[in-house]
Write an enzyme that holds these catalytic residues in place. Sequence first.
Site, PDB file in Angstrom:
ATOM      1  NE  ARG A   1      -4.383  -1.351   1.860  1.00 48.29           N
ATOM      2  CZ  ARG A   1      -5.320  -1.580   2.762  1.00 48.29           C
ATOM      3  NH1 ARG A   1      -5.080  -1.357   4.042  1.00 48.29           N
ATOM      4  NH2 ARG A   1      -6.510  -2.015   2.392  1.00 48.29           N
TER       5      ARG A   1
ATOM      6  CE  LYS B   1     -19.098 -15.828   9.596  1.00 46.43           C
ATOM      7  NZ  LYS B   1     -18.481 -14.882  10.508  1.00 46.43           N
TER       8      LYS B   1
ATOM      9  N   GLY C   1      -8.149  -7.520  -0.151  1.00 48.05           N
ATOM     10  CA  GLY C   1      -8.316  -8.408   0.988  1.00 48.05           C
ATOM     11  C   GLY C   1      -7.555  -9.711   0.868  1.00 48.05           C
TER      12      GLY C   1
ATOM     13  N   GLY D   1     -12.460  -3.928   1.888  1.00 48.80           N
ATOM     14  CA  GLY D   1     -13.837  -3.468   2.094  1.00 48.80           C
ATOM     15  C   GLY D   1     -14.285  -2.480   1.024  1.00 48.80           C
TER      16      GLY D   1
END
Length: 394
Positions: A36, A197, A351, A374
């Site tokens: 990053r 999930k 992610g 996100g």
Amino acid sequence: MNKKTVRDIDVKGKRVFCRVDFNVPMQDGNVTDDTRIRAALPTIQYLAEQGAKVILASHLGRPKGKVVEEMRLTAVAERLSELLGKKVVKTDEAYGDAVKAAIAEMNEGDVLLLENVRFYPGEEKNDPELAKAFAELADVYVNDAFGAAHRAHASTEGIAHYLPAVAGFLMEKEIEVLGKALSNPDRPFTAIIGGAKVKDKIGVIENLLDKVDNLIIGGGLAYTFVKALGHEIGKSLLEEDKIELAKSFMEKAKEKGVNFYMPVDAVVADAFSNDANTKVVNIDEIPSDWEGLDIGPKTRELYRDVILKSKLVIWNGPMGVFEMDTFAKGTKAVAQALADANDTYTVIGGGDSAAAVEKFGLADKMDHISTGGGASLEFMEGKQLPGVVALNDK
Ligand SMILES: Nc1ncnc2c1ncn2[C@@H]1O[C@H](COP(=O)(O)OP(=O)(O)OP(=O)(O)O)[C@@H](O)[C@H]1O
Ligand SMILES: O=C(O)[C@H](O)COP(=O)(O)O
């Protein structure tokens, strides 16, 4: 992108408050992955070359409005300094008189890094007073923190109301790549959705079902779909309350002519451990006291074929518990297929998928690896990102 960028403004001699996402992994006080930081270099270097006084701001971790010593940005400043090949002054606060004094000492082209903006409770509350205190430090605001653009915080959104506000190069590239994929994709367009999930991927699956030709499901969330088809899934991850939703996704895919790909076999284990006993079974033959922790070899082949026939692939979420080598083959096979697909534009949605591609040493084979986890997920859900909305229109 319809937002102004650093190219649209004159920054010479100006104090530029540049929000970056230096929320990097740290261990024992050292930066363990500087991706990053490197991703923000083009904007920082451009601003410095143009004669700006570059004031960088970032969050690190989730200190919840208090000073947490391990979350100071000191090591980040050191790494940045090495990458830029010049000294980066680091302040112990993110606003106030001491910071103003440090900025007053800056020459054109100098780079300064403020302390972690999340040490102040006003940051995450998007407190206008804090936003004004940040704005007082500078003449211009640049947002290059795509990874934090889904947060409406004082340094990502609030400040943009008090200064001329434009995007940096990283922000521009992320929005352009992901935006083009969603609005004008090359076809066949394939999305690969994995991870733990269903709950976390509902919005993405819903939005992508309107856009893709192929939807590939993997990871822990796949088992709720397998269950929805009426199969035994043993001890695999299950979200009981999402079974009906999984059914409706499969029906919607059929109505829209989207090819919906699910695992046809799985690597099952008798324990959640790298040393567990494992076997490969067809997806409708999972033993009742075993759990599926990776896609199986037939699924790997099937997914590879779909990937190689696609013109554009977006990937979010691993195919199995890739942190354990025993269950990393599925995720690795997908990463390898993307690396081998030379005529395919490959986008990795941040992610864990980005971490996986790095881990397998295939990062440089991808066309775009998003720096936002996100943020890229929310973008793929079709949501507006507050950090982008707040910037000045062209
Ligand atoms: N079959 C499985 N059973 C249990 N856990 C799984 C399975 N497959 C994948 N996982 C776990 O899912 C996790 C990743 O899920 P997550 O939804 O957080 O992915 P992601 O969207 O890529 O992450 P991020 O939120 O960082 O973008 C990994 O830690 C992985 O071990
Ligand atoms: O790591 C990220 O995804 C961004 O830096 C945002 O961090 P956050 O989830 O703590 O807001």
